[in-house]
Design a protein around this motif. Structure first.
Motif, PDB file in Angstrom:
ATOM      1  N   GLY A  99       0.851  -1.230   0.197  1.00  0.00           N
ATOM      2  CA  GLY A  99      -0.074  -0.037   0.086  1.00  0.00           C
ATOM      3  C   GLY A  99       0.997   1.240   0.095  1.00  0.00           C
ATOM      4  N   SER A 100       1.787   1.453   0.998  1.00  0.00           N
ATOM      5  CA  SER A 100       2.806   2.363   0.850  1.00  0.00           C
ATOM      6  C   SER A 100       4.135   1.730   1.384  1.00  0.00           C
ATOM      7  N   LEU A 101       5.119   2.522   1.472  1.00  0.00           N
ATOM      8  CA  LEU A 101       6.671   1.986   1.832  1.00  0.00           C
ATOM      9  C   LEU A 101       7.445   2.997   2.435  1.00  0.00           C
ATOM     10  N   ALA A 102       7.912   2.736   3.638  1.00  0.00           N
ATOM     11  CA  ALA A 102       8.977   3.363   4.212  1.00  0.00           C
ATOM     12  C   ALA A 102      10.208   2.630   4.576  1.00  0.00           C
ATOM     13  N   ALA A 103      11.261   2.874   3.892  1.00  0.00           N
ATOM     14  CA  ALA A 103      12.497   2.262   4.014  1.00  0.00           C
ATOM     15  C   ALA A 103      13.547   3.220   4.548  1.00  0.00           C
ATOM     16  N   THR A 104      14.204   3.036   5.559  1.00  0.00           N
ATOM     17  CA  THR A 104      15.222   3.725   6.338  1.00  0.00           C
ATOM     18  C   THR A 104      16.270   2.859   6.626  1.00  0.00           C
ATOM     19  N   ALA A 105      17.482   3.494   6.475  1.00  0.00           N
ATOM     20  CA  ALA A 105      18.861   2.892   6.816  1.00  0.00           C
ATOM     21  C   ALA A 105      19.308   3.847   7.696  1.00  0.00           C
ATOM     22  N   SER A 135       8.990   6.191   0.629  1.00  0.00           N
ATOM     23  CA  SER A 135       9.753   7.073   1.220  1.00  0.00           C
ATOM     24  C   SER A 135      10.887   6.198   1.425  1.00  0.00           C
ATOM     25  N   PHE A 136      12.327   6.945   1.125  1.00  0.00           N
ATOM     26  CA  PHE A 136      13.664   6.345   1.222  1.00  0.00           C
ATOM     27  C   PHE A 136      14.344   7.203   2.281  1.00  0.00           C
ATOM     28  N   THR A 137      15.042   6.757   2.944  1.00  0.00           N
ATOM     29  CA  THR A 137      15.693   7.685   4.119  1.00  0.00           C
ATOM     30  C   THR A 137      17.223   7.235   4.460  1.00  0.00           C
ATOM     31  N   THR A 138      18.199   7.739   4.393  1.00  0.00           N
ATOM     32  CA  THR A 138      19.587   7.371   4.689  1.00  0.00           C
ATOM     33  C   THR A 138      20.279   8.496   5.594  1.00  0.00           C
ATOM     34  N   ASP A 139      21.190   8.006   6.075  1.00  0.00           N
ATOM     35  CA  ASP A 139      22.096   9.048   6.944  1.00  0.00           C
ATOM     36  C   ASP A 139      23.348   9.215   6.287  1.00  0.00           C
ATOM     37  N   GLY A 140      23.231   9.912   4.926  1.00  0.00           N
ATOM     38  CA  GLY A 140      24.556  10.371   4.102  1.00  0.00           C
ATOM     39  C   GLY A 140      25.016   9.171   3.276  1.00  0.00           C
ATOM     40  N   ALA A 141      23.940   8.102   2.873  1.00  0.00           N
ATOM     41  CA  ALA A 141      24.445   6.999   2.175  1.00  0.00           C
ATOM     42  C   ALA A 141      23.591   7.027   0.918  1.00  0.00           C
ATOM     43  N   ASN A 142      24.017   6.307  -0.251  1.00  0.00           N
ATOM     44  CA  ASN A 142      23.575   6.305  -1.384  1.00  0.00           C
ATOM     45  C   ASN A 142      21.978   5.422  -1.288  1.00  0.00           C
ATOM     46  N   ILE A 143      20.956   5.896  -2.388  1.00  0.00           N
ATOM     47  CA  ILE A 143      19.921   5.266  -2.480  1.00  0.00           C
ATOM     48  C   ILE A 143      19.833   4.889  -3.818  1.00  0.00           C
ATOM     49  N   VAL A 144      19.783   3.547  -4.109  1.00  0.00           N
ATOM     50  CA  VAL A 144      19.703   3.060  -5.481  1.00  0.00           C
ATOM     51  C   VAL A 144      18.602   2.204  -5.635  1.00  0.00           C
ATOM     52  N   VAL A 145      17.335   2.544  -6.224  1.00  0.00           N
ATOM     53  CA  VAL A 145      16.005   1.908  -6.363  1.00  0.00           C
ATOM     54  C   VAL A 145      15.841   2.125  -7.798  1.00  0.00           C
ATOM     55  N   ASN A 146      16.359   1.305  -8.906  1.00  0.00           N
ATOM     56  CA  ASN A 146      16.509   1.659 -10.122  1.00  0.00           C
ATOM     57  C   ASN A 146      16.462   0.631 -11.138  1.00  0.00           C
ATOM     58  N   ASN A 147      15.550  -0.257 -10.860  1.00  0.00           N
ATOM     59  CA  ASN A 147      15.178  -1.352 -11.827  1.00  0.00           C
ATOM     60  C   ASN A 147      13.849  -0.979 -12.607  1.00  0.00           C
ATOM     61  N   THR A 148      13.879  -1.434 -13.683  1.00  0.00           N
ATOM     62  CA  THR A 148      12.728  -1.248 -14.675  1.00  0.00           C
ATOM     63  C   THR A 148      11.470  -1.838 -14.188  1.00  0.00           C
TER      64      THR A 148
END
Length: 168
Positions: A99-105, A135-148
């Motif tokens: 339904g919705s997504l929150a991903a946090t590293a 929602s995608f959140t990191t503390d200064g690290a890359n976020i790569v959600v890049n698939n077709t």
């Protein structure tokens, strides 16, 4: 492996106990008609598979975590969740329909330690369908959600000064 299932449609369908933790070295499969709250500080899941979760799912992990599966409400997954250790803890996203997504590293201190977290990445060959906000959140690290084939209702992303790569 661990498999937890509940037909209870309540707010606390599957929960962990305050002060306790769950460690699963292989796959944890979760199915519930209600909410799942696994937010203890010491939880350690390797891989979580959501199997038709109807309510919200909160899954906190002390270090790295991979999550995949289906859920019709909010799926909130956090790596390095307030474990007090500090370190670069990653979130890996597999095939997800939610339904919705929150991903946090996080960096293990809940973002208060000033450290750099791990990354948020998407496993090769997978797709994410978030009908609501993602929602995608990191503390200064890359976020790569890049698939077709990814599909997001709305996207929010924050990575400090690190890179963000998203594909829909």
């Amino acid at each position: 492996n661990l498999s937890l299932s509940s037909a209870d449609a309540g707010a606390s369908s599957i929960t962990d106990n305050l002060g306790s933790s769950i460690a699963v070295t292989n796959v944890a499969t979760l199915a519930s008609s209600g909410n799942i709250t696994l937010d203890s500080v010491g939880n350690d899941f390797n891989s979580v598979v959501l199997n038709g979760v109807t309510g919200n799912a909160q899954i906190d992990d002390a270090n790295n975590i991979t999550v995949s599966g289906t859920g019709s409400a909010l799926v909130n997954v956090r790596s390095g969740a307030n474990n007090g250790i500090g370190g670069a803890f990653n979130v890996v996203l597999g095939n997800l329909t939610v339904g919705s997504l929150a991903a946090t590293a996080r960096d293990g201190t809940g973002g208060t330690g000033g450290g750099v977290s791990g990354t948020i990445t998407q496993a090769s060959g997978t797709r994410i369908h978030s009908f609501g906000a993602a929602s995608f959140t990191t503390d200064g690290a890359n976020i790569v959600v890049n698939n077709t084939g990814n599909n997001f209702g709305r996207v929010n992303a924050s990575a400090g000064n690190a890179g963000i790569t998203l594909r829909e």
